[in-house]
Design a protein around this motif. Sequence first.
Motif, PDB file in Angstrom:
ATOM      1  N   PRO A 200       0.807  -1.233   0.000  1.00 27.81           N
ATOM      2  CA  PRO A 200       0.000   0.000   0.000  1.00 27.81           C
ATOM      3  C   PRO A 200       0.834   1.275   0.000  1.00 27.81           C
ATOM      4  O   PRO A 200       0.342   2.331  -0.399  1.00 27.81           O
ATOM      5  CB  PRO A 200      -0.835  -0.117   1.282  1.00 27.81           C
ATOM      6  N   ASP A 201       2.096   1.186   0.432  1.00 31.21           N
ATOM      7  CA  ASP A 201       2.980   2.357   0.374  1.00 31.21           C
ATOM      8  C   ASP A 201       4.068   2.170  -0.685  1.00 31.21           C
ATOM      9  O   ASP A 201       5.136   2.776  -0.612  1.00 31.21           O
ATOM     10  CB  ASP A 201       3.612   2.635   1.738  1.00 31.21           C
ATOM     11  N   GLY A 202       3.777   1.333  -1.666  1.00 32.36           N
ATOM     12  CA  GLY A 202       4.748   1.046  -2.715  1.00 32.36           C
ATOM     13  C   GLY A 202       4.943   2.213  -3.665  1.00 32.36           C
ATOM     14  O   GLY A 202       4.177   3.187  -3.680  1.00 32.36           O
ATOM     15  N   ILE A 203       5.985   2.116  -4.464  1.00 27.81           N
ATOM     16  CA  ILE A 203       6.314   3.112  -5.481  1.00 27.81           C
ATOM     17  C   ILE A 203       6.382   2.409  -6.834  1.00 27.81           C
ATOM     18  O   ILE A 203       7.043   1.381  -6.965  1.00 27.81           O
ATOM     19  CB  ILE A 203       7.667   3.788  -5.182  1.00 27.81           C
ATOM     20  N   LEU A 204       5.684   2.956  -7.820  1.00 30.92           N
ATOM     21  CA  LEU A 204       5.738   2.437  -9.186  1.00 30.92           C
ATOM     22  C   LEU A 204       6.434   3.463 -10.074  1.00 30.92           C
ATOM     23  O   LEU A 204       6.073   4.637 -10.076  1.00 30.92           O
ATOM     24  CB  LEU A 204       4.334   2.178  -9.724  1.00 30.92           C
ATOM     25  N   ILE A 205       7.436   3.010 -10.837  1.00 31.88           N
ATOM     26  CA  ILE A 205       8.116   3.866 -11.808  1.00 31.88           C
ATOM     27  C   ILE A 205       7.936   3.237 -13.186  1.00 31.88           C
ATOM     28  O   ILE A 205       8.299   2.084 -13.403  1.00 31.88           O
ATOM     29  CB  ILE A 205       9.631   3.994 -11.505  1.00 31.88           C
ATOM     30  N   ASN A 206       7.379   4.010 -14.122  1.00 33.42           N
ATOM     31  CA  ASN A 206       7.181   3.492 -15.476  1.00 33.42           C
ATOM     32  C   ASN A 206       8.057   4.235 -16.473  1.00 33.42           C
ATOM     33  O   ASN A 206       7.809   5.391 -16.809  1.00 33.42           O
ATOM     34  CB  ASN A 206       5.714   3.604 -15.894  1.00 33.42           C
ATOM     35  N   VAL A 207       9.109   3.537 -16.932  1.00 29.87           N
ATOM     36  CA  VAL A 207       9.946   4.049 -18.022  1.00 29.87           C
ATOM     37  C   VAL A 207       9.857   3.102 -19.216  1.00 29.87           C
ATOM     38  O   VAL A 207      10.737   3.077 -20.076  1.00 29.87           O
ATOM     39  CB  VAL A 207      11.416   4.236 -17.578  1.00 29.87           C
ATOM     40  N   ALA A 208       8.782   2.314 -19.254  1.00 33.48           N
ATOM     41  CA  ALA A 208       8.550   1.366 -20.360  1.00 33.48           C
ATOM     42  C   ALA A 208       7.742   2.090 -21.434  1.00 33.48           C
ATOM     43  O   ALA A 208       8.271   2.915 -22.167  1.00 33.48           O
ATOM     44  CB  ALA A 208       7.826   0.130 -19.833  1.00 33.48           C
ATOM     45  N   ARG A 209       6.479   1.813 -21.536  1.00 34.92           N
ATOM     46  CA  ARG A 209       5.538   2.528 -22.384  1.00 34.92           C
ATOM     47  C   ARG A 209       4.268   2.733 -21.565  1.00 34.92           C
ATOM     48  O   ARG A 209       3.925   1.913 -20.711  1.00 34.92           O
ATOM     49  CB  ARG A 209       5.216   1.747 -23.662  1.00 34.92           C
ATOM     50  N   GLY A 210       3.554   3.822 -21.843  1.00 38.37           N
ATOM     51  CA  GLY A 210       2.373   4.143 -21.060  1.00 38.37           C
ATOM     52  C   GLY A 210       1.377   3.007 -21.002  1.00 38.37           C
ATOM     53  O   GLY A 210       0.845   2.672 -19.931  1.00 38.37           O
ATOM     54  N   LYS A 211       1.134   2.369 -22.148  1.00 37.71           N
ATOM     55  CA  LYS A 211       0.078   1.365 -22.235  1.00 37.71           C
ATOM     56  C   LYS A 211       0.443   0.034 -21.591  1.00 37.71           C
ATOM     57  O   LYS A 211      -0.379  -0.877 -21.571  1.00 37.71           O
ATOM     58  CB  LYS A 211      -0.327   1.166 -23.692  1.00 37.71           C
ATOM     59  N   VAL A 212       1.650  -0.086 -21.042  1.00 37.68           N
ATOM     60  CA  VAL A 212       1.976  -1.258 -20.226  1.00 37.68           C
ATOM     61  C   VAL A 212       1.125  -1.221 -18.950  1.00 37.68           C
ATOM     62  O   VAL A 212       0.822  -2.254 -18.357  1.00 37.68           O
ATOM     63  CB  VAL A 212       3.476  -1.282 -19.889  1.00 37.68           C
ATOM     64  N   VAL A 213       0.686  -0.031 -18.559  1.00 38.97           N
ATOM     65  CA  VAL A 213      -0.144   0.166 -17.364  1.00 38.97           C
ATOM     66  C   VAL A 213      -1.553   0.564 -17.794  1.00 38.97           C
ATOM     67  O   VAL A 213      -1.724   1.403 -18.691  1.00 38.97           O
ATOM     68  CB  VAL A 213       0.448   1.262 -16.469  1.00 38.97           C
ATOM     69  N   ALA A 214      -2.554  -0.035 -17.165  1.00 38.88           N
ATOM     70  CA  ALA A 214      -3.944   0.359 -17.409  1.00 38.88           C
ATOM     71  C   ALA A 214      -4.183   1.718 -16.753  1.00 38.88           C
ATOM     72  O   ALA A 214      -4.045   1.854 -15.533  1.00 38.88           O
ATOM     73  CB  ALA A 214      -4.899  -0.698 -16.857  1.00 38.88           C
ATOM     74  N   GLN A 215      -4.522   2.715 -17.549  1.00 41.89           N
ATOM     75  CA  GLN A 215      -4.585   4.092 -17.060  1.00 41.89           C
ATOM     76  C   GLN A 215      -5.611   4.270 -15.938  1.00 41.89           C
ATOM     77  O   GLN A 215      -5.309   4.867 -14.898  1.00 41.89           O
ATOM     78  CB  GLN A 215      -4.899   5.041 -18.225  1.00 41.89           C
ATOM     79  N   ARG A 216      -6.818   3.771 -16.138  1.00 39.47           N
ATOM     80  CA  ARG A 216      -7.855   3.950 -15.122  1.00 39.47           C
ATOM     81  C   ARG A 216      -7.492   3.243 -13.827  1.00 39.47           C
ATOM     82  O   ARG A 216      -7.698   3.787 -12.732  1.00 39.47           O
ATOM     83  CB  ARG A 216      -9.214   3.424 -15.628  1.00 39.47           C
ATOM     84  N   ALA A 217      -6.912   2.044 -13.938  1.00 39.12           N
ATOM     85  CA  ALA A 217      -6.530   1.295 -12.745  1.00 39.12           C
ATOM     86  C   ALA A 217      -5.480   2.049 -11.938  1.00 39.12           C
ATOM     87  O   ALA A 217      -5.545   2.094 -10.699  1.00 39.12           O
ATOM     88  CB  ALA A 217      -6.013  -0.086 -13.136  1.00 39.12           C
ATOM     89  N   LEU A 218      -4.503   2.648 -12.620  1.00 43.69           N
ATOM     90  CA  LEU A 218      -3.482   3.403 -11.898  1.00 43.69           C
ATOM     91  C   LEU A 218      -4.085   4.634 -11.229  1.00 43.69           C
ATOM     92  O   LEU A 218      -3.809   4.912 -10.051  1.00 43.69           O
ATOM     93  CB  LEU A 218      -2.366   3.829 -12.855  1.00 43.69           C
ATOM     94  N   TYR A 219      -4.908   5.373 -11.960  1.00 41.55           N
ATOM     95  CA  TYR A 219      -5.498   6.575 -11.382  1.00 41.55           C
ATOM     96  C   TYR A 219      -6.338   6.227 -10.145  1.00 41.55           C
ATOM     97  O   TYR A 219      -6.200   6.865  -9.091  1.00 41.55           O
ATOM     98  CB  TYR A 219      -6.366   7.306 -12.402  1.00 41.55           C
ATOM     99  N   ASN A 220      -7.174   5.212 -10.270  1.00 40.20           N
ATOM    100  CA  ASN A 220      -8.033   4.838  -9.138  1.00 40.20           C
ATOM    101  C   ASN A 220      -7.202   4.389  -7.938  1.00 40.20           C
ATOM    102  O   ASN A 220      -7.531   4.708  -6.789  1.00 40.20           O
ATOM    103  CB  ASN A 220      -8.993   3.715  -9.549  1.00 40.20           C
ATOM    104  N   HIS A 221      -6.114   3.671  -8.203  1.00 42.61           N
ATOM    105  CA  HIS A 221      -5.279   3.199  -7.094  1.00 42.61           C
ATOM    106  C   HIS A 221      -4.564   4.367  -6.406  1.00 42.61           C
ATOM    107  O   HIS A 221      -4.492   4.413  -5.171  1.00 42.61           O
ATOM    108  CB  HIS A 221      -4.264   2.178  -7.599  1.00 42.61           C
ATOM    109  N   LEU A 222      -4.063   5.305  -7.181  1.00 44.98           N
ATOM    110  CA  LEU A 222      -3.426   6.476  -6.584  1.00 44.98           C
ATOM    111  C   LEU A 222      -4.438   7.304  -5.792  1.00 44.98           C
ATOM    112  O   LEU A 222      -4.117   7.840  -4.723  1.00 44.98           O
ATOM    113  CB  LEU A 222      -2.801   7.344  -7.675  1.00 44.98           C
ATOM    114  N   LYS A 223      -5.652   7.390  -6.289  1.00 40.04           N
ATOM    115  CA  LYS A 223      -6.696   8.187  -5.638  1.00 40.04           C
ATOM    116  C   LYS A 223      -7.151   7.560  -4.324  1.00 40.04           C
ATOM    117  O   LYS A 223      -7.363   8.261  -3.323  1.00 40.04           O
ATOM    118  CB  LYS A 223      -7.883   8.309  -6.605  1.00 40.04           C
ATOM    119  N   THR A 224      -7.268   6.236  -4.305  1.00 37.93           N
ATOM    120  CA  THR A 224      -7.809   5.553  -3.125  1.00 37.93           C
ATOM    121  C   THR A 224      -6.731   5.057  -2.167  1.00 37.93           C
ATOM    122  O   THR A 224      -7.051   4.635  -1.056  1.00 37.93           O
ATOM    123  CB  THR A 224      -8.671   4.354  -3.556  1.00 37.93           C
ATOM    124  N   THR A 225      -5.478   5.098  -2.592  1.00 42.20           N
ATOM    125  CA  THR A 225      -4.376   4.614  -1.750  1.00 42.20           C
ATOM    126  C   THR A 225      -3.313   5.707  -1.687  1.00 42.20           C
ATOM    127  O   THR A 225      -2.287   5.643  -2.376  1.00 42.20           O
ATOM    128  CB  THR A 225      -3.772   3.315  -2.334  1.00 42.20           C
TER     129      THR A 225
END
Length: 334
Positions: free
Chosen positions: A226-251
């Motif tokens: 829950p206090d983790g750090i994600l760094i994305n230097v791959a490509r944006g679409k490797v991460v689901a955009q809505r899932a990341l936003y919701n997780h940052l918002k709620t956690t």
Amino acid sequence: MRFQIVITYLANEREKRVIHSVLDDISDILYLTDLKAHERASALKMADVILSRSVVEAEIKLQEVVQLKSTRFIQLIFAGADNVPFAAIPENITVASNVGAFAEPLAEHVLAMTLCLAKSILPRHLQLAHGNFNQTVLNKELRGGICGIVGMGSNGAAIARVMKGVGMEVHGINRSATSSFPLDFIGELADMDEVLRRSDVVVLTVPLTRQTLHLIGRHEFEIMKPDGILINVARGKVVAQRALYNHLKTTPAFSAGIDTWWSEPGDPGGFKLDYPFFDLPNMIGSPHNADDVPGIMTAATKIAAENIRCFLEGKAIRGKVNRADYIPRKNTEL
């Protein structure tokens, strides 16, 4: 025998000097940007090798790509191949990406983003700017923690060296479960969930392929710390955009550093986001410039030119791309 090499982009003088120093003795080198329309067609038809940044329309038209009748090898300057119009490139042509050419500055940028988030630099700076001298929030220490790297190629190895340097364990994931750099753990994609569970920092540095599209989504965020750090230097679409936003918002204890975006200026819609990421205090971003340091393009050009020479001399090459891995681009149908 002399070969014909065609450069599709506007190279600067330093880059040209490097290309010629490596290839002049075995090839004739032509620059598309110096040629008129009819000269371009003739040069491309006779080209043994194409050197291109990423075979995009701004460099070489799709109608020109399909006319590469004599070409046997396309060498990219950039490491990513997800923009390459494979559907238009004849099957007999080998394509190589410039793997590892940008690894060292990329690794520094990963560390910078990680430290910025771990130490809450931006939120504390903004509080100070408003007169709030807040010493009650503890910083996060990286030493003794675990960094999970998803994509243990040349970039991953460089990132691993940097993270080891600050005292972190490094656990890696790739398709072969092998690494050129000694890790505390190396596994394949089937082991990714366990690496995500145990990691304090997760770094994404995989190519965007059929297999990695939305590789990180709601399930993956739910099992990360829950206090983790994600760094994305791959490509944006490797991460689901809505899932990341919701997780940052709620956690709110979770944070993310993003250098590569879902839609960037070179894409049809330009740089845009579906969610207001920049309203969040636990996200920082950079404009896909993690590896952009003085001299890097010249250095990358030298690596690419040396790879071309290896191909022409029948030696082993670096970065051969498996075109079946990549998702066809919608605009490659002629």
